[in-house]
Motif scaffolding. Structure first.
Motif, short mmCIF file in Angstrom:
data_model
loop_
_atom_site.label_atom_id
_atom_site.label_comp_id
_atom_site.label_asym_id
_atom_site.label_seq_id
_atom_site.Cartn_x
_atom_site.Cartn_y
_atom_site.Cartn_z
N THR A 474 1.05 -0.97 -0.03
CA THR A 474 -0.21 -0.33 0.39
C THR A 474 0.45 1.15 0.16
OG1 THR A 474 -0.30 0.65 2.58
CG2 THR A 474 -1.70 -0.97 1.51
N ASP A 476 0.36 5.98 -2.11
CA ASP A 476 0.28 6.11 -3.34
C ASP A 476 1.94 6.03 -3.91
OD1 ASP A 476 -2.15 6.38 -3.30
OD2 ASP A 476 -2.63 8.48 -1.83
N GLU A 477 2.75 6.61 -3.34
CA GLU A 477 4.80 6.92 -3.23
C GLU A 477 5.12 5.23 -4.04
OE1 GLU A 477 3.41 5.80 -0.44
OE2 GLU A 477 4.80 5.09 0.61
N MET A 489 8.08 9.48 -6.26
CA MET A 489 8.07 7.94 -6.21
C MET A 489 9.23 6.91 -5.68
SD MET A 489 4.28 8.53 -7.49
CE MET A 489 4.08 6.70 -7.65
N ASP A 492 8.45 -0.35 -5.10
CA ASP A 492 8.06 -1.03 -4.56
C ASP A 492 9.15 -2.49 -4.25
OD1 ASP A 492 6.29 -3.07 -2.56
OD2 ASP A 492 4.94 -2.92 -4.18
N HIS A 514 -0.33 -3.88 -6.23
CA HIS A 514 0.08 -2.42 -5.42
C HIS A 514 -1.87 -1.57 -5.75
CE1 HIS A 514 0.33 2.01 -6.00
NE2 HIS A 514 1.00 1.89 -4.81
N GLU A 516 -3.30 1.86 -3.83
CA GLU A 516 -3.07 3.00 -4.02
C GLU A 516 -4.08 3.57 -2.51
OE1 GLU A 516 -7.33 4.37 -6.52
OE2 GLU A 516 -5.34 2.81 -6.10
N ASP A 517 -3.26 4.65 -1.47
CA ASP A 517 -4.07 4.80 -0.08
C ASP A 517 -5.51 5.11 -0.44
OD1 ASP A 517 -1.94 4.34 1.37
OD2 ASP A 517 -0.47 6.03 0.36
N THR A 518 -6.61 4.59 -0.83
CA THR A 518 -7.92 4.81 -0.16
C THR A 518 -8.40 3.97 -0.12
OG1 THR A 518 -8.98 4.38 -2.24
CG2 THR A 518 -8.48 6.42 -2.28
N GLU A 547 -3.10 8.94 7.25
CA GLU A 547 -3.00 7.47 5.82
C GLU A 547 -2.92 6.67 6.00
OE1 GLU A 547 -2.76 8.38 2.54
OE2 GLU A 547 -3.73 11.06 3.47
#
Ligand code: AMP
Ligand code: MG
Length: 691
Positions: A474, A476-477, A489, A492, A514, A516-518, A547
């Motif tokens: 997890t 966003d970066e 960025m 991973d 992967h 994103e942060d939601t 986050e």
């Protein structure tokens, strides 16, 4: 009707096996109780099957247990047959009629002649039976269907409903069951007579006796057997497992059948309820709950909680030895046979009976020779036989003199005593005795385990299904490895590391990608993961910040447990259960992610996979570094052994991935304060110890 305590499932055979090794198509039987099955039993002939069944029934009756015994051949024939053959439509009269006429010896029987006799009387020699497989022609029994005419229906009502079921009229050829019926019913009739009022036959009689004989057909509900496994052995075990777990009411419903003449196949119409369900129930949502008041947990306590709260979540199967390496053994396994199976010689030399005192001894040689695999004739008293390493000792031999110590003459040998009785021989069972426990449930099978299993008679082993573990990154970066770099960025790094680590633990690693942060994206991904995995490792987003969506989401369902473990490197470990699937929320920092996986997730996943609790083996070795630490947290340093001393990576920064790759293991520094100087003993745990 009260419940059955024991089920015995039998896969019958029309042929007999005279050879030494288990064959696919002889008789296999398996006993099950409450979902636990014994090893399938191989019964070489109908004669031995009858004896075995009688012993089992005897023992179960004596223990006051009710038995449901299933046999995979028709208990009745199509309508009208019994009436024609024996003058009543009671199928049990037909059992009696057949028993009085069928002769069955290990190497011959008269089934084709009896079938022909029936054909001549009932169908002008053209039917209902067909397929004479003998060399000699038999009047009234066709070899093929050219002239065939059947005065009766081809199939029973149940066989018309059960796709793929064979007719009972065909006596030979692939899949034919006709011979099994003719050779099976007389055995059941004798068991009926022997146990008299203790036996009831389904569905012809009310099942109010302690032993019920029931017609089964394993192919009704089972798929293909696993590779390398004997199909019939596997089938009886699967059916025994399933039937022995059926609740009383469900069993009563399945047995509630009206087919007074033709009989019925157990479970027909209930196939969906009889599929093997071998996977244990999922973990409870509170399996990571800590006792009230626990806040900051020492490492050992955290491990103890995991150990006591987790249990296997995988199913069990039978696996051939070829494919069993690395699998987790699902049950204790005992030796079918002793090792060595018979006394044998440890050297090349000459064998005879008894020791010899000091002095010169001259013994006549027999003409025979005993090499490994031979079975020579008994050796007469006072005689010797040439014998080679590994050969079983012939009767009359219990002692061997080394060939180097012997002078060989014309038909005789001379040597000097003393020689002790039994010298240079290995006793039968000196390594493993028959029935001894050879491998314990929970072991991850090693190559040597396969050797001992093979040596003691096993061709397959009960193992746990591989644990499927998903990995989600997890943040966003994060960019996937190998993507085009972008400002702000990072790549991973955790996913390839964790996936390959899981594979090396012996689990099936599932790349869940992967996210994103939601919260929505993470929720969807966890749903997907829970569907296809037994456990999930997430990395990143596991703290308590804005986050940190892993912890937030698990918190929403109420299944989040934040374990604040006194360990460095490491942030809180977010543990939870998502749709029944345990989630290990690892820190995002690769160093912390790796350490937490090795120290906490590894043994926990092992338990889920059916393994014993895994305690990594460490070694106390001299330090090649100095370091002091404060009390309160256990510390793991990236470390490696060089020249008998353990080095620690220069930087302890938790983002320093290079140090992970530099290291071969971890140094574990105690919870208490410590001040290590060069040469002090510290605990080193090689990475290999975690595998
Ligand atoms: P988090 O636990 O999400 O706060 O992340 C902690 C640190 O680890 C941040 O610097 C992240 O960028 C980094 N990180 C998180 N996930 C990964 C990953 N899969 N690979 C490399 N670095 C990561
Ligand atoms: Mg993050």
């Amino acid at each position: 009707m009260s419940r059955f305590d024991t089920v015995v499932m039998v896969d019958w055979s029309g042929g007999n096996d005279a050879g030494p090794t288990p064959k696919r198509d002889a008789i296999w039987a398996c006993i099950g109780r409450n979902g636990e099955t014994e090893d399938p039993v191989y019964l070489r002939s109908r004669q031995s099957a009858e004896i075995w069944l009688a012993q089992v029934f005897e023992a179960e009756l004596a223990a006051g247990r009710r038995v449901l015994a299933g046999f995979d051949f028709p208990f009745g024939y199509p309508t009208g047959f019994a009436q024609t053959v024996c003058g009543t439509d009671d199928p049990l009269d037909l059992w009696h009629w057949l028993e009085a006429r069928i002769e069955d010896h290990p190497k011959s029987n008269n089934r084709f002649d009896i079938a022909a006799q029936i054909n001549r009387a009932a169908g002008q020699g053209k039917g209902p039976f067909w397929a004479n497989a003998l060399q000699r022609d038999i009047d009234g029994l066709a070899r093929n269907k050219a002239e065939y005419a059947n005065p009766f229906p081809d199939k029973r009502a149940c066989e018309q409903q059960a796709t793929g079921a064979f007719t009972c009229w065909q006596l030979a050829g692939a899949g034919a069951v006709g011979s099994q019926v003719l050779m099976g019913l007389p055995v059941l009739e004798r068991l009926r007579r022997r146990f008299d009022r203790h036996v009831a036959v389904w569905p012809f009689q009310p099942l109010n006796a302690p032993i019920a004989l029931v017609e089964i057909w394993p192919s009704l509900t089972l798929g293909r057997e696993p590779e390398g496994v004997i199909r019939d052995a596997w089938q009886v075990q699967q059916v025994a497992q399933v039937v022995s777990t059926l609740p009383d009411a469900q069993l009563a419903q399945i047995l509630d059948v009206d087919a007074p003449e033709e009989g019925w196949i157990f479970g027909l119409g209930y196939e969906d309820q009889l599929k093997p369900v071998l996977v244990p129930p999922p973990l409870r949502n509170d399996c990571f709950a800590l006792p009230a008041g626990v806040d900051w947990i020492p490492v050992d306590d955290a491990l103890a909680y995991l150990r006591s709260n987790l249990k296997p979540v995988v199913g069990k199967t039978i696996c051939s030895l070829d494919a069993a390496r690395g699998a987790v053994l699902a049950k204790d396994v005992k030796a079918f046979r002793a090792n060595p199976p018979h006394p044998n010689t440890a050297v090349d030399g000459y064998g005879f009976a008894g020791g010899r005192p000091v002095g010169v001894h001259v013994l006549p040689l027999v003409a025979d020779r005993a090499a490994a695999g031979d079975t020579p004739a008994p050796v007469g008293e006072g005689c010797a036989i040439r014998i080679l390493t590994g050969a079983a000792l012939p009767d009359g031999v219990d002692t061997v003199v080394l060939q180097e110590d012997v002078t060989l003459g014309d038909g005789q040998i001379a040597f000097h005593g003393p020689i002790k009785p039994g010298a240079n021989t290995r006793r039968a069972g000196e390594d493993v005795t028959e029935d001894a426990l050879i491998l314990e449930a929970g072991r991850k099978l090693t190559p040597a385990d396969l050797a001992i299993a093979a040596a003691t008679g096993h061709g397959s082993l009960p193992v746990c299904d591989k644990l499927r573990v998903g990995v989600v990154s997890t943040g966003d970066e994060l960019l996937p490895a190998g993507a085009v770099a972008k400002p702000g960025m990072v790549f991973d790094a955790n996913r390839p590391m964790l996936l390959s680590l899981l594979t090396s633990f012996g689990f099936e690693a599932v790349d869940l990608g992967h996210v994103e942060d939601t919260r929505d994206a993470l929720r969807a991904r966890l749903n997907d993961g829970a569907n296809q995995c037994d456990a999930i490792l997430t990395s990143g987003g596991a703290s308590a910040g804005d986050e940190d969506h892993v912890s937030a989401l698990l918190g929403e369902t109420g299944a989040l447990q934040m374990w604040r473990i006194a360990v460095k490197p490491g942030r809180p470990l977010a543990l939870g259960v998502w749709e029944g699937t345990p989630i290990f929320g690892l820190p995002g920092n690769p160093v912390a992610a790796l350490v937490c996986t090795l120290i906490f997730a590894r043994p926990a996943l092992g338990l889920l996979a059916g393994q014993d609790w895994k305690q990594p083996q460490g070694f106390d070795v001299p330090a090649a570094f100095s370091k002091s630490k404060k009390p309160g947290r256990r510390e793991y340093l990236r470390a490696r052994m060089r020249d008998g001393r353990v080095e620690a990576f220069a930087s302890e920064g938790s983002g320093r991935i290079s140090g992970l790759s530099w290291a071969d293991g971890l140094v574990e520094l105690p919870d208490e304060g410590a001040s290590v100087t060069e040469g002090d003993l510290v605990r080193y745990i090689p990475f290999a110890s975690f595998l």
